[in-house]
Write a protein that holds these residues in place. Sequence first.
Motif, PDB file in Angstrom:
ATOM      1  N   ALA A   7      88.189  18.003  61.024  1.00  0.00           N
ATOM      2  CA  ALA A   7      88.046  17.577  59.574  1.00  0.00           C
ATOM      3  C   ALA A   7      86.941  16.853  59.010  1.00  0.00           C
ATOM      4  O   ALA A   7      85.965  17.217  58.210  1.00  0.00           O
ATOM      5  CB  ALA A   7      89.295  16.472  59.219  1.00  0.00           C
ATOM      6  N   VAL A   8      86.331  16.123  60.040  1.00  0.00           N
ATOM      7  CA  VAL A   8      84.873  15.250  59.708  1.00  0.00           C
ATOM      8  C   VAL A   8      83.909  16.112  59.604  1.00  0.00           C
ATOM      9  O   VAL A   8      83.099  16.212  58.741  1.00  0.00           O
ATOM     10  CB  VAL A   8      84.792  14.236  60.934  1.00  0.00           C
ATOM     11  N   ILE A 103      86.864   0.361  55.407  1.00  0.00           N
ATOM     12  CA  ILE A 103      87.761   0.788  54.267  1.00  0.00           C
ATOM     13  C   ILE A 103      88.454   2.040  54.666  1.00  0.00           C
ATOM     14  O   ILE A 103      89.836   2.297  54.435  1.00  0.00           O
ATOM     15  CB  ILE A 103      86.968   0.987  52.828  1.00  0.00           C
ATOM     16  N   HIS A 104      87.791   2.972  54.953  1.00  0.00           N
ATOM     17  CA  HIS A 104      88.341   4.149  55.412  1.00  0.00           C
ATOM     18  C   HIS A 104      89.247   4.210  56.503  1.00  0.00           C
ATOM     19  O   HIS A 104      90.552   4.889  56.357  1.00  0.00           O
ATOM     20  CB  HIS A 104      87.223   5.427  55.746  1.00  0.00           C
ATOM     21  N   LYS A 105      88.847   3.433  57.485  1.00  0.00           N
ATOM     22  CA  LYS A 105      90.060   3.336  58.676  1.00  0.00           C
ATOM     23  C   LYS A 105      91.266   2.802  58.108  1.00  0.00           C
ATOM     24  O   LYS A 105      92.389   2.923  58.520  1.00  0.00           O
ATOM     25  CB  LYS A 105      89.239   2.636  59.682  1.00  0.00           C
ATOM     26  N   HIS A 106      90.886   1.862  57.071  1.00  0.00           N
ATOM     27  CA  HIS A 106      92.433   1.063  56.782  1.00  0.00           C
ATOM     28  C   HIS A 106      93.286   1.899  55.775  1.00  0.00           C
ATOM     29  O   HIS A 106      94.366   1.841  55.952  1.00  0.00           O
ATOM     30  CB  HIS A 106      91.889  -0.175  55.907  1.00  0.00           C
ATOM     31  N   PRO A 133      79.448  13.326  43.675  1.00  0.00           N
ATOM     32  CA  PRO A 133      79.058  11.946  44.628  1.00  0.00           C
ATOM     33  C   PRO A 133      80.020  11.649  45.476  1.00  0.00           C
ATOM     34  O   PRO A 133      79.599  11.108  46.652  1.00  0.00           O
ATOM     35  CB  PRO A 133      78.998  11.146  43.411  1.00  0.00           C
ATOM     36  N   VAL A 134      81.347  11.925  45.312  1.00  0.00           N
ATOM     37  CA  VAL A 134      82.375  11.116  46.108  1.00  0.00           C
ATOM     38  C   VAL A 134      82.246  11.991  47.338  1.00  0.00           C
ATOM     39  O   VAL A 134      82.322  11.482  48.380  1.00  0.00           O
ATOM     40  CB  VAL A 134      83.770  11.436  45.416  1.00  0.00           C
ATOM     41  N   PHE A 135      82.260  13.380  47.075  1.00  0.00           N
ATOM     42  CA  PHE A 135      81.874  14.149  48.496  1.00  0.00           C
ATOM     43  C   PHE A 135      80.772  13.693  49.235  1.00  0.00           C
ATOM     44  O   PHE A 135      80.693  14.031  50.529  1.00  0.00           O
ATOM     45  CB  PHE A 135      82.115  15.802  48.072  1.00  0.00           C
ATOM     46  N   LEU A 136      79.644  13.724  48.510  1.00  0.00           N
ATOM     47  CA  LEU A 136      78.493  13.159  49.197  1.00  0.00           C
ATOM     48  C   LEU A 136      78.691  12.200  50.143  1.00  0.00           C
ATOM     49  O   LEU A 136      78.177  11.822  51.158  1.00  0.00           O
ATOM     50  CB  LEU A 136      77.208  13.030  48.291  1.00  0.00           C
ATOM     51  N   THR A 137      79.338  11.176  49.408  1.00  0.00           N
ATOM     52  CA  THR A 137      79.719   9.701  50.161  1.00  0.00           C
ATOM     53  C   THR A 137      80.354   9.969  51.293  1.00  0.00           C
ATOM     54  O   THR A 137      80.221   9.632  52.480  1.00  0.00           O
ATOM     55  CB  THR A 137      80.175   8.736  49.126  1.00  0.00           C
ATOM     56  N   LEU A 138      81.291  10.727  51.229  1.00  0.00           N
ATOM     57  CA  LEU A 138      82.371  11.268  52.272  1.00  0.00           C
ATOM     58  C   LEU A 138      81.548  11.844  53.483  1.00  0.00           C
ATOM     59  O   LEU A 138      81.750  11.608  54.612  1.00  0.00           O
ATOM     60  CB  LEU A 138      83.661  12.183  51.817  1.00  0.00           C
ATOM     61  N   ALA A 139      80.645  12.734  53.182  1.00  0.00           N
ATOM     62  CA  ALA A 139      79.840  13.597  54.055  1.00  0.00           C
ATOM     63  C   ALA A 139      79.089  12.533  54.804  1.00  0.00           C
ATOM     64  O   ALA A 139      78.949  12.702  55.900  1.00  0.00           O
ATOM     65  CB  ALA A 139      79.209  14.563  53.242  1.00  0.00           C
ATOM     66  N   MET A 140      78.308  11.639  54.039  1.00  0.00           N
ATOM     67  CA  MET A 140      77.762  10.783  54.816  1.00  0.00           C
ATOM     68  C   MET A 140      78.294   9.788  55.632  1.00  0.00           C
ATOM     69  O   MET A 140      77.771   9.922  56.844  1.00  0.00           O
ATOM     70  CB  MET A 140      77.077   9.660  53.504  1.00  0.00           C
ATOM     71  N   ILE A 141      79.489   9.582  55.377  1.00  0.00           N
ATOM     72  CA  ILE A 141      80.347   8.512  56.175  1.00  0.00           C
ATOM     73  C   ILE A 141      80.875   9.355  57.373  1.00  0.00           C
ATOM     74  O   ILE A 141      80.677   9.102  58.430  1.00  0.00           O
ATOM     75  CB  ILE A 141      81.597   8.011  55.386  1.00  0.00           C
ATOM     76  N   ALA A 142      81.049  10.496  57.036  1.00  0.00           N
ATOM     77  CA  ALA A 142      81.576  11.634  58.031  1.00  0.00           C
ATOM     78  C   ALA A 142      80.665  11.964  59.032  1.00  0.00           C
ATOM     79  O   ALA A 142      80.459  11.835  60.345  1.00  0.00           O
ATOM     80  CB  ALA A 142      81.867  12.960  57.513  1.00  0.00           C
ATOM     81  N   LEU A 143      79.219  11.878  58.716  1.00  0.00           N
ATOM     82  CA  LEU A 143      78.017  11.982  59.649  1.00  0.00           C
ATOM     83  C   LEU A 143      77.833  10.910  60.460  1.00  0.00           C
ATOM     84  O   LEU A 143      77.792  10.843  61.548  1.00  0.00           O
ATOM     85  CB  LEU A 143      76.681  12.381  58.656  1.00  0.00           C
ATOM     86  N   VAL A 145      79.985   8.780  61.292  1.00  0.00           N
ATOM     87  CA  VAL A 145      81.206   8.553  62.180  1.00  0.00           C
ATOM     88  C   VAL A 145      80.783   9.642  63.324  1.00  0.00           C
ATOM     89  O   VAL A 145      81.050   9.271  64.618  1.00  0.00           O
ATOM     90  CB  VAL A 145      82.467   8.763  61.509  1.00  0.00           C
ATOM     91  N   TRP A 146      80.611  10.818  62.983  1.00  0.00           N
ATOM     92  CA  TRP A 146      80.298  11.707  63.846  1.00  0.00           C
ATOM     93  C   TRP A 146      79.431  11.543  64.820  1.00  0.00           C
ATOM     94  O   TRP A 146      79.592  11.520  66.102  1.00  0.00           O
ATOM     95  CB  TRP A 146      80.172  13.247  63.058  1.00  0.00           C
ATOM     96  N   CYS A 147      78.227  11.000  64.484  1.00  0.00           N
ATOM     97  CA  CYS A 147      77.043  10.626  65.259  1.00  0.00           C
ATOM     98  C   CYS A 147      77.518   9.600  66.228  1.00  0.00           C
ATOM     99  O   CYS A 147      77.126   9.541  67.379  1.00  0.00           O
ATOM    100  CB  CYS A 147      75.883  10.306  64.328  1.00  0.00           C
ATOM    101  N   SER A 148      78.088   8.608  65.705  1.00  0.00           N
ATOM    102  CA  SER A 148      78.661   7.251  66.301  1.00  0.00           C
ATOM    103  C   SER A 148      79.520   7.896  67.637  1.00  0.00           C
ATOM    104  O   SER A 148      79.452   7.580  68.723  1.00  0.00           O
ATOM    105  CB  SER A 148      79.382   6.354  65.911  1.00  0.00           C
ATOM    106  N   LYS A 149      80.271   8.853  67.371  1.00  0.00           N
ATOM    107  CA  LYS A 149      81.439   9.379  68.244  1.00  0.00           C
ATOM    108  C   LYS A 149      80.598  10.171  69.344  1.00  0.00           C
ATOM    109  O   LYS A 149      80.833  10.165  70.472  1.00  0.00           O
ATOM    110  CB  LYS A 149      82.357  10.555  67.566  1.00  0.00           C
ATOM    111  N   ARG A 150      79.539  11.158  68.859  1.00  0.00           N
ATOM    112  CA  ARG A 150      78.883  12.126  69.817  1.00  0.00           C
ATOM    113  C   ARG A 150      78.028  10.807  70.633  1.00  0.00           C
ATOM    114  O   ARG A 150      77.996  11.407  71.798  1.00  0.00           O
ATOM    115  CB  ARG A 150      77.760  12.682  68.921  1.00  0.00           C
ATOM    116  N   SER A 151      77.527  10.032  70.145  1.00  0.00           N
ATOM    117  CA  SER A 151      76.705   9.035  71.115  1.00  0.00           C
ATOM    118  C   SER A 151      77.491   8.210  72.054  1.00  0.00           C
ATOM    119  O   SER A 151      77.215   8.077  73.235  1.00  0.00           O
ATOM    120  CB  SER A 151      75.739   7.911  70.202  1.00  0.00           C
ATOM    121  N   ASP A 152      78.796   7.970  71.530  1.00  0.00           N
ATOM    122  CA  ASP A 152      79.833   7.382  72.537  1.00  0.00           C
ATOM    123  C   ASP A 152      80.068   8.551  73.899  1.00  0.00           C
ATOM    124  O   ASP A 152      80.131   8.062  74.818  1.00  0.00           O
ATOM    125  CB  ASP A 152      81.286   7.296  71.982  1.00  0.00           C
ATOM    126  N   ILE A 153      80.352   9.687  73.463  1.00  0.00           N
ATOM    127  CA  ILE A 153      80.381  10.760  74.440  1.00  0.00           C
ATOM    128  C   ILE A 153      79.368  10.864  75.283  1.00  0.00           C
ATOM    129  O   ILE A 153      79.173  10.810  76.402  1.00  0.00           O
ATOM    130  CB  ILE A 153      80.829  12.222  73.822  1.00  0.00           C
TER     131      ILE A 153
END
Length: 155
Positions: A7-8, A103-106, A133-143, A145-153
């Motif tokens: 989804a992300v 906020i998203h997590k909540h 702009p809402v989508f752009l913000t969501l995409a930014m957040i997604a990126l 989150v995705w990057c931090s997940k990847r660096s975790d992995i």
Amino acid sequence: MDTNEFAVLKLFVVGILATDSFNIEPTPPRPRKACNESRLQWEVEVCGEEFKRDMGQIDPQYWCNLTHFISEYHIFTLCTEAKSLVVHCYWPNPLVESYIIRIHKHFFSNCTIEQVVWVDPPDDTLTILILIPVFLTLAMIALVVWCSKRSDILA
Ligand SMILES: *[C@@H]1O[C@H](CO)[C@@H](O)[C@H](O)[C@H]1NC(C)=O
Ligand SMILES: *[C@@H]1O[C@H](CO)[C@@H](O)[C@H](O)[C@H]1NC(C)=O
Ligand SMILES: *[C@@H]1O[C@H](CO)[C@@H](O)[C@H](O)[C@H]1NC(C)=O
């Protein structure tokens, strides 16, 4: 890849497409003074409290339905943007990003992209202008989150 990760990723692709075809990515005005992060932290909390109050008035069963919270979400992002400028910070910035992620997590941790993206796009220019702009913000957040997940992995 689990559903959330997928989804992300999808959200991110939507963001790229939106940026590409509309080319509306704003260049942030250059702040003259140094960013006051402690003040920014406080100011975005105010935005968040307003957003939480607004979301509280929406039935939780609609929390994954963008149609129901798009205007509240839009006001929230505008608020973080305005506050950032007031305290001479760039927008988006890491502090605002991590707050938005909280906020998203909540509110949206249980949502899938299929739930969030509405089935029935409105034939309404204003809504579409708000949506981009809402989508752009969501995409930014997604990126982020995705990057931090990847660096975790990878770590
Ligand atoms: C940042 O903002 C806080 C709270 O308004 C203030 O107390 C502090 O002096 C400011 N710091 C700078 C470096 O301007
Ligand atoms: C979201 O809400 C709108 C308006 O109430 C409704 O028409 C739509 O079917 C809902 N979408 C989903 C995926 O539940
Ligand atoms: C997500 O689902 C869990 C388990 O069903 C529930 O406890 C939690 O309150 C839900 N979170 C949100 C934000 O709806």
